[in-house]
Write an enzyme that holds these catalytic residues in place. Sequence first.
Site, PDB file in Angstrom:
ATOM      1  N   ARG A  72      -5.240  -9.828   1.014  1.00 10.23           N
ATOM      2  CA  ARG A  72      -6.023 -10.566   1.524  1.00 10.23           C
ATOM      3  C   ARG A  72      -7.444  -9.717   1.195  1.00 10.23           C
ATOM      4  O   ARG A  72      -7.903  -8.876   0.476  1.00 10.23           O
ATOM      5  CB  ARG A  72      -6.134  -9.986   3.096  1.00 10.23           C
ATOM      6  CG  ARG A  72      -6.183  -8.602   3.175  1.00 10.23           C
ATOM      7  CD  ARG A  72      -5.267  -8.393   4.902  1.00 10.23           C
ATOM      8  NE  ARG A  72      -5.893  -7.464   5.148  1.00 10.23           N
ATOM      9  CZ  ARG A  72      -6.503  -6.264   6.590  1.00 10.23           C
ATOM     10  NH1 ARG A  72      -6.714  -7.550   6.843  1.00 10.23           N
ATOM     11  NH2 ARG A  72      -6.263  -5.499   6.901  1.00 10.23           N
ATOM     12  N   THR A 114     -11.726   4.106   1.732  1.00  9.51           N
ATOM     13  CA  THR A 114     -11.093   3.343   0.765  1.00  9.51           C
ATOM     14  C   THR A 114     -11.811   2.304   0.434  1.00  9.51           C
ATOM     15  O   THR A 114     -12.811   2.311  -0.034  1.00  9.51           O
ATOM     16  CB  THR A 114     -10.233   1.234   1.292  1.00  9.51           C
ATOM     17  OG1 THR A 114      -9.720   2.354   2.705  1.00  9.51           O
ATOM     18  CG2 THR A 114      -9.681   0.439   0.826  1.00  9.51           C
ATOM     19  N   LYS A 123      -7.218   0.633  -4.294  1.00  3.46           N
ATOM     20  CA  LYS A 123      -6.836  -0.587  -3.335  1.00  3.46           C
ATOM     21  C   LYS A 123      -6.365  -1.184  -5.430  1.00  3.46           C
ATOM     22  O   LYS A 123      -7.221  -1.754  -6.133  1.00  3.46           O
ATOM     23  CB  LYS A 123      -7.580  -1.416  -2.680  1.00  3.46           C
ATOM     24  CG  LYS A 123      -7.187  -1.355  -1.698  1.00  3.46           C
ATOM     25  CD  LYS A 123      -6.684  -1.393  -1.058  1.00  3.46           C
ATOM     26  CE  LYS A 123      -6.136  -0.664   0.780  1.00  3.46           C
ATOM     27  NZ  LYS A 123      -4.932  -1.039   1.718  1.00  3.46           N
ATOM     28  N   ASP A 174      -2.208   2.295  -3.642  1.00  4.10           N
ATOM     29  CA  ASP A 174      -2.176   1.765  -2.522  1.00  4.10           C
ATOM     30  C   ASP A 174      -2.085  -0.225  -3.664  1.00  4.10           C
ATOM     31  O   ASP A 174      -3.126   0.040  -3.125  1.00  4.10           O
ATOM     32  CB  ASP A 174      -2.607   1.210  -1.416  1.00  4.10           C
ATOM     33  CG  ASP A 174      -2.212   0.539   0.169  1.00  4.10           C
ATOM     34  OD1 ASP A 174      -1.060   0.096  -0.773  1.00  4.10           O
ATOM     35  OD2 ASP A 174      -2.914   0.267   0.957  1.00  4.10           O
ATOM     36  N   GLU A 189       1.443   4.342  -2.407  1.00  2.00           N
ATOM     37  CA  GLU A 189       1.215   3.372  -1.405  1.00  2.00           C
ATOM     38  C   GLU A 189       2.196   2.563  -1.136  1.00  2.00           C
ATOM     39  O   GLU A 189       1.745   1.575  -1.308  1.00  2.00           O
ATOM     40  CB  GLU A 189       0.174   3.737  -0.114  1.00  2.00           C
ATOM     41  CG  GLU A 189       0.928   3.167   1.057  1.00  2.00           C
ATOM     42  CD  GLU A 189      -0.816   3.076   1.969  1.00  2.00           C
ATOM     43  OE1 GLU A 189      -0.865   2.817   3.933  1.00  2.00           O
ATOM     44  OE2 GLU A 189      -1.728   3.741   1.497  1.00  2.00           O
ATOM     45  N   ASP A 230       4.331   2.684   3.552  1.00  2.00           N
ATOM     46  CA  ASP A 230       3.641   1.568   5.023  1.00  2.00           C
ATOM     47  C   ASP A 230       3.820   0.120   5.748  1.00  2.00           C
ATOM     48  O   ASP A 230       4.784   0.686   6.957  1.00  2.00           O
ATOM     49  CB  ASP A 230       2.264   1.404   4.123  1.00  2.00           C
ATOM     50  CG  ASP A 230       1.495   0.421   5.270  1.00  2.00           C
ATOM     51  OD1 ASP A 230       1.137   0.937   6.731  1.00  2.00           O
ATOM     52  OD2 ASP A 230       0.294   0.429   4.860  1.00  2.00           O
ATOM     53  N   LYS A 250       1.077   3.811  11.520  1.00  2.00           N
ATOM     54  CA  LYS A 250      -0.229   2.887  12.055  1.00  2.00           C
ATOM     55  C   LYS A 250       0.143   2.434  14.016  1.00  2.00           C
ATOM     56  O   LYS A 250       0.945   2.068  13.528  1.00  2.00           O
ATOM     57  CB  LYS A 250      -0.693   1.458  11.631  1.00  2.00           C
ATOM     58  CG  LYS A 250      -1.513   2.040   9.628  1.00  2.00           C
ATOM     59  CD  LYS A 250      -1.762   0.935   9.242  1.00  2.00           C
ATOM     60  CE  LYS A 250      -1.903   0.993   7.905  1.00  2.00           C
ATOM     61  NZ  LYS A 250      -1.775   0.060   6.980  1.00  2.00           N
ATOM     62  N   ASP A 305      -6.530   8.494   7.132  1.00  3.58           N
ATOM     63  CA  ASP A 305      -6.888   7.126   6.546  1.00  3.58           C
ATOM     64  C   ASP A 305      -7.586   6.692   7.527  1.00  3.58           C
ATOM     65  O   ASP A 305      -7.062   5.567   8.183  1.00  3.58           O
ATOM     66  CB  ASP A 305      -5.586   6.817   5.731  1.00  3.58           C
ATOM     67  CG  ASP A 305      -6.517   5.582   5.068  1.00  3.58           C
ATOM     68  OD1 ASP A 305      -6.930   5.259   4.912  1.00  3.58           O
ATOM     69  OD2 ASP A 305      -5.090   4.293   4.873  1.00  3.58           O
TER      70      ASP A 305
END
Length: 355
Positions: free
Chosen positions: A24, A134, A161, A189, A217, A242, A266, A320
């Site tokens: 996204r 991040t 990322k 990630d 991740e 995750d 999370k 995180d």
Amino acid sequence: MKITNIYTKILKAPLKKPFITSLRHVDALEDLVIIIECDDGTLGYGEGVPTPQITGETMGSMVAYITLVKPHIIGKSIKEFDRLIKLIHTLTVKNTTAKSALEIALYDLKAKSKKVPLYQMLGGTQTKFTTDITISMDETDKMIAASHNAVILGYDTLKIKIGDNLKKDLERICAIHNALDKNIKLRLDANQGWSAKESVKLLHNLEKQGIIAEFIEQPVAADDIEGLKYIKERVQTPLLADESIFSLNDAHKLLEMQAIDYINIKLAKTAGITQALKLADLSKSFGVKCMIGCMLEGPISVAAGVHVASAKADIITMIDLDAVSLLASHPAKTNIQFNESTITLSKDFGVGVKF
């Protein structure tokens, strides 16, 4: 303390820069804040962000869930806390972020009724934590510049990322690694961006160059459980799950299979604090360390995650919780110190954030 009303507000906040992953692109924050009002005037605050690409929830679905649950909670006493928590989880399935927001508000009220900070009510003592930051997916030169800026701000751990293109991902990781001092830790990630074989190929290439990240991740699709095990059996780089773990059952299956090295907890996935605490305990029983993470969300839900980290500091060893640091500003009021890489909880009762 009897609950007399439940209502919602929208928390909007600008980002310092766009948040970009393989899943996204986000330009601004828009969260749902849940406020529970009691007959003595006490307010409990909860928060959640709709992330349809991950949890399947939208702002509309979250509001609909609150509307459904509201009549079952109004009129109840906070002394019926366990019953209220059970109601949240049994009236519907799924809706994990909405449930989390409602849970946070109830935990906020319960801690306020006991006149203690939430972390103390949960058995925690640690109040100061260090988070990573991040580095959004972008062209390599821009990611290097963002990494340098993060280090200048005091971060010693960067979460990179990646996941849109294997060749570009390899270039990005190597370039960032070579551009930074060797004391800077990298977390990778891919947000489900690779196949299992692609993951092994890329990680082997990095490992041959002496680049072993703190972890990789969720490199494969959330439902590719066998893919996670395939990767773990073939690489040196630790593997963190995750999106593959929402429930205790999800975690138990992966832990039994010995398919992962770490778990990312999370609240938006575990449907709140209650299951997050249980997930930490389950991980501990298998000797697996956890990271506490967050969606791109505001200070109420991020603070709740910090309280959970304090309660389970023996097993949650990685933080995180950088979402507040990614905001240019926000309208919430708090004495919690969100100072770039350092987060320090206050002694205020409850979660410690108002809106």
